[in-house]
Design an enzyme around this catalytic site. Structure first.
Site, PDB file in Angstrom:
ATOM      1  N   LEU A   8      52.007  42.668  46.299  1.00 38.27           N
ATOM      2  CA  LEU A   8      51.502  41.303  46.064  1.00 38.27           C
ATOM      3  C   LEU A   8      52.657  40.313  46.150  1.00 38.27           C
ATOM      4  O   LEU A   8      53.638  40.422  45.421  1.00 38.27           O
ATOM      5  CB  LEU A   8      50.821  41.205  44.697  1.00 38.27           C
ATOM      6  CG  LEU A   8      49.719  42.233  44.418  1.00 38.27           C
ATOM      7  CD1 LEU A   8      48.986  41.874  43.124  1.00 38.27           C
ATOM      8  CD2 LEU A   8      48.733  42.322  45.575  1.00 38.27           C
ATOM      9  N   ARG A  15      58.585  28.146  39.362  1.00 35.84           N
ATOM     10  CA  ARG A  15      59.718  28.058  38.431  1.00 35.84           C
ATOM     11  C   ARG A  15      61.086  28.288  39.100  1.00 35.84           C
ATOM     12  O   ARG A  15      62.122  28.066  38.494  1.00 35.84           O
ATOM     13  CB  ARG A  15      59.519  29.041  37.268  1.00 35.84           C
ATOM     14  CG  ARG A  15      58.575  28.493  36.207  1.00 35.84           C
ATOM     15  CD  ARG A  15      58.322  29.519  35.119  1.00 35.84           C
ATOM     16  NE  ARG A  15      57.400  30.561  35.552  1.00 35.84           N
ATOM     17  CZ  ARG A  15      57.230  31.715  34.914  1.00 35.84           C
ATOM     18  NH1 ARG A  15      57.926  31.975  33.840  1.00 35.84           N
ATOM     19  NH2 ARG A  15      56.360  32.603  35.366  1.00 35.84           N
ATOM     20  N   GLY A  78      44.388  35.125  41.602  1.00 33.72           N
ATOM     21  CA  GLY A  78      44.757  36.165  40.640  1.00 33.72           C
ATOM     22  C   GLY A  78      45.101  37.475  41.318  1.00 33.72           C
ATOM     23  O   GLY A  78      44.773  37.691  42.497  1.00 33.72           O
ATOM     24  N   GLU A 152      46.442  39.881  28.680  1.00 33.01           N
ATOM     25  CA  GLU A 152      47.491  38.945  29.113  1.00 33.01           C
ATOM     26  C   GLU A 152      48.036  38.172  27.914  1.00 33.01           C
ATOM     27  O   GLU A 152      47.304  37.888  26.961  1.00 33.01           O
ATOM     28  CB  GLU A 152      46.941  37.978  30.167  1.00 33.01           C
ATOM     29  CG  GLU A 152      46.648  38.627  31.498  1.00 33.01           C
ATOM     30  CD  GLU A 152      47.855  39.364  32.065  1.00 33.01           C
ATOM     31  OE1 GLU A 152      48.918  38.735  32.228  1.00 33.01           O
ATOM     32  OE2 GLU A 152      47.746  40.583  32.319  1.00 33.01           O
TER      33      GLU A 152
HETATM   34  C1  UD1 Z   1      51.390  39.988  35.786  1.00 31.70           C
HETATM   35  C2  UD1 Z   1      50.386  40.823  35.021  1.00 31.70           C
HETATM   36  C3  UD1 Z   1      50.914  41.122  33.617  1.00 31.70           C
HETATM   37  C4  UD1 Z   1      52.244  41.812  33.731  1.00 31.70           C
HETATM   38  C5  UD1 Z   1      53.207  40.997  34.561  1.00 31.70           C
HETATM   39  C6  UD1 Z   1      54.460  41.798  34.838  1.00 31.70           C
HETATM   40  C7  UD1 Z   1      48.193  40.182  35.820  1.00 31.70           C
HETATM   41  C8  UD1 Z   1      46.987  39.358  35.588  1.00 31.70           C
HETATM   42  N1  UD1 Z   1      49.154  40.093  34.933  1.00 31.70           N
HETATM   43  O1  UD1 Z   1      51.495  38.736  35.138  1.00 31.70           O
HETATM   44  O2  UD1 Z   1      50.008  41.947  32.917  1.00 31.70           O
HETATM   45  O3  UD1 Z   1      52.788  42.009  32.425  1.00 31.70           O
HETATM   46  O4  UD1 Z   1      52.624  40.673  35.841  1.00 31.70           O
HETATM   47  O5  UD1 Z   1      55.407  41.016  35.495  1.00 31.70           O
HETATM   48  O6  UD1 Z   1      48.231  40.929  36.795  1.00 31.70           O
HETATM   49  N2  UD1 Z   1      50.044  37.270  43.135  1.00 31.70           N
HETATM   50  C9  UD1 Z   1      49.387  37.180  44.334  1.00 31.70           C
HETATM   51  N3  UD1 Z   1      48.203  36.525  44.374  1.00 31.70           N
HETATM   52  C10 UD1 Z   1      47.649  35.961  43.270  1.00 31.70           C
HETATM   53  C11 UD1 Z   1      48.334  36.055  42.051  1.00 31.70           C
HETATM   54  C12 UD1 Z   1      49.535  36.713  42.009  1.00 31.70           C
HETATM   55  O7  UD1 Z   1      49.851  37.689  45.344  1.00 31.70           O
HETATM   56  O8  UD1 Z   1      46.556  35.382  43.408  1.00 31.70           O
HETATM   57  C13 UD1 Z   1      51.333  37.968  43.086  1.00 31.70           C
HETATM   58  C14 UD1 Z   1      52.499  37.083  42.713  1.00 31.70           C
HETATM   59  O9  UD1 Z   1      53.110  36.523  43.863  1.00 31.70           O
HETATM   60  C15 UD1 Z   1      53.434  38.049  42.003  1.00 31.70           C
HETATM   61  C16 UD1 Z   1      52.480  39.056  41.382  1.00 31.70           C
HETATM   62  O10 UD1 Z   1      51.274  38.945  42.068  1.00 31.70           O
HETATM   63  O11 UD1 Z   1      54.260  38.729  42.913  1.00 31.70           O
HETATM   64  C17 UD1 Z   1      52.296  38.815  39.900  1.00 31.70           C
HETATM   65  O12 UD1 Z   1      51.702  37.552  39.700  1.00 31.70           O
HETATM   66  P1  UD1 Z   1      52.147  36.617  38.504  1.00 31.70           P
HETATM   67  O13 UD1 Z   1      51.324  35.398  38.575  1.00 31.70           O
HETATM   68  O14 UD1 Z   1      53.597  36.489  38.484  1.00 31.70           O
HETATM   69  O15 UD1 Z   1      51.618  37.480  37.269  1.00 31.70           O
HETATM   70  P2  UD1 Z   1      52.168  37.422  35.788  1.00 31.70           P
HETATM   71  O16 UD1 Z   1      51.568  36.267  35.114  1.00 31.70           O
HETATM   72  O17 UD1 Z   1      53.630  37.560  35.793  1.00 31.70           O
END
Ligand code: UD1
Ligand code: CA
Length: 458
Positions: A8, A15, A78, A152
């Site tokens: 992903l 940030r 998400g 979360e």
């Molecule tokens: C996520 C997890 C959380 C975990 C944390 C660890 C979820 C809902 N939460 O939170 O439980 O503790 O990672 O670091 O999964 N991304 C996409 N498409 C989207 C959303 C996100 O590709 O629509 C990718 C982001 O680019 C990133 C990764 O998924 O590489 C994680 O997304 P992020 O929004 O950073 O999740 P966290 O809030 O950190």
């Protein structure tokens, strides 16, 4: 069992406060995403799918050398939504390993253990115990220790927030489970997102068991959300490389003050002083010593050579037992034959320096070929550029160039040729000839010094 990986990488990374897509920020010489791809490859998956959104064109272009299946996620709704976009491209009946493009130090050992944990057909997640769990999803277990799901941070109640076991985000599940549970995930939460970890709660509700593998160290799973975390990951990555060198028997003056942005191969008994930067591909032979504050980029250094303090070497080959620096600059195309010496404030470019030759002080040697045992006096300059074209200077074996000489190229000096100090040489010098190219000295008798005059009240 067919294994496929989904990474992903669609998020913006607000940030980071950078126009560069987050996953393209670098740790050492590689982007965050490339580090993750390299870790994923260790498991030999049949395919790697990368979900991209923000800056997708740039991300695809940067990683064009890798064979990847790109999946576009137009809107970042998400992590659950992101995986759903990639799922149609995954071969049915596979095990899917889900990684985040912003967790670069993830180690293949943990990943292998996680994939093994899905051997019974159940989904499994990689968890970690961390000192400060704020911001992460918390792993909720029942009294028997069985995983119930992930909550979360933003949705957690005060009691759940106390849990110090977090979801690293890394998960493995069968295509069947992903296809079954992901469409059931809703977005009724604080962030209005489709959360990937919600599939675990849904599975448990259907009586399934969820596996959990504890990651080795907190650093392995550190996600990069801002530049502070990027620098923490960079330091950890560099520390690991320095520790590896120490284990190999390389003497590293201070593992906290060494940066390797590429590959470094060392022979036996190599020593590296503080604040040295290695870039690209660098090879150091047996017994090489690198002084403090040197930069070496795409350089090969032969056995027993010493690179002294403050030297900068780029695209150069240094022979055995050479001495370079302090304060030397070897530029592209420099080749030092065995036993040659380059001293302080000397710059070389496209220069081949023969065995045992010396350029010890304050010189510029460009587009030149020097034979063996040549001695270049202090302040010698090869004038290789006429303002339009570059020209060659060729000095035979045993040539001696006196201090402060200007060698105007194209120029050839035969073996054992001798250039008197302070000369400007524009014509070829034959073997064993002495060339003097300077104004003759006149000593004037009866000369008197100027006297102080009164009208200068200055
Ligand atoms: C996520 C997890 C959380 C975990 C944390 C660890 C979820 C809902 N939460 O939170 O439980 O503790 O990672 O670091 O999964 N991304 C996409 N498409 C989207 C959303 C996100 O590709 O629509 C990718 C982001 O680019 C990133 C990764 O998924 O590489 C994680 O997304 P992020 O929004 O950073 O999740 P966290 O809030 O950190
Ligand atoms: Ca994150």
């Amino acid at each position: 069992m067919n294994l496929e990986v989904i990474i992903l990488a669609a998020g913006q990374g607000t940030r980071m406060r950078s126009p560069l897509p987050k996953v393209l920020h670098k740790v050492a010489d590689k982007s965050l995403l490339e580090h993750v791809i390299i870790a994923a490859r260790q498991l030999s998956p049949s395919n790697i799918h990368v979900v991209v959104g923000h800056g997708s064109q740039q991300v695809k272009a940067e990683l064009a050398a890798h064979s990847l299946n790109w999946v576009d996620q137009q809107e970042q709704l998400g992590t659950g939504h992101a995986v759903l976009q990639a799922l149609p491209a995954v071969q049915p009946g596979s095990t899917v390993l889900i990684l985040y493009g912003d967790v670069p130090l993830i180690d293949s050992g943990s990943l292998k253990a996680l994939v093994a944990a899905t051997g019974n057909g159940n989904p499994a997640l990689l968890t970690a115990k961390v000192a400060v769990p704020q911001g992460y999803g918390r792993v909720i277990r029942d009294v028997s220790g069985a995983v119930l799901g992930v909550v979360e941070d933003k949705d957690a109640n005060p009691q759940e927030r106390l849990v110090d076991e977090i979801n690293t985000g890394v998960m493995a599940a069968s295509t069947r489970d992903l296809a079954h549970y992901l469409p059931l995930v809703g977005n009724q939460n604080k962030q209005g997102e489709y959360y990937l970890p919600d599939i675990l709660g849904l599975a448990v509700a259907e009586g399934r068991v969820v596996g959990a593998v504890l990651a080795g160290s907190e650093m392995d799973i550190l996600g990069v959300n801002d530049r502070l975390q990027l620098s923490a990951v960079e330091r950890e990555y560099q520390r690991r490389q320095a520790h590896n060198l120490l284990r190999q028997g390389v003497s590293v003056a201070d593992p906290e003050r060494l940066d390797i942005r590429g590959s470094l191969a060392c022979g036996d008994n190599v020593s590296i002083d503080i604040n040295v930067i290695f870039e690209g591909k660098v090879e150091l032979g047996d017994g090489v010593s690198i002084g403090p504050n040197c930069v070496l980029r795409n350089v090969t250094v032969g056995a027993g050579a010493a690179i002294h303090a403050m030297s900068h070497l780029e695209d150069a080959i240094v022979g055995d037992h050479c001495s370079v620096g302090p304060f030397a600059r070897l530029r592209v195309g420099t080749k030092l034959a065995n036993g040659s010496r380059i001293g302080n404030f000397v710059e070389t470019k496209k220069a081949s320096i023969g065995a045992g030759s010396k350029v010890n002080h304050l010189s510029y040697i460009g587009d030149s070929s020097l034979g063996a045992e040549v001695n270049i006096g202090a302040g010698t300059i090869t004038c290789n550029y006429d303002g339009v074209n570059k020209h060659q200077t060729i000095l035979g074996d045993g040539v001696f160039v006196g201090s402060n000489s200007t060698l105007v190229a194209p120029l050839e000096v035969g073996d054992q040729g001798f250039v008197a100090a302070g000369s400007t040489i524009t014509k070829p010098v034959a073997t064993e000839q002495l060339a003097v190219g300077r104004g003759k000295q006149r000593n004037i008798k009866g000369w008197s010094r100027p006297n102080k005059t009164n009208n200068d009240k200055g």
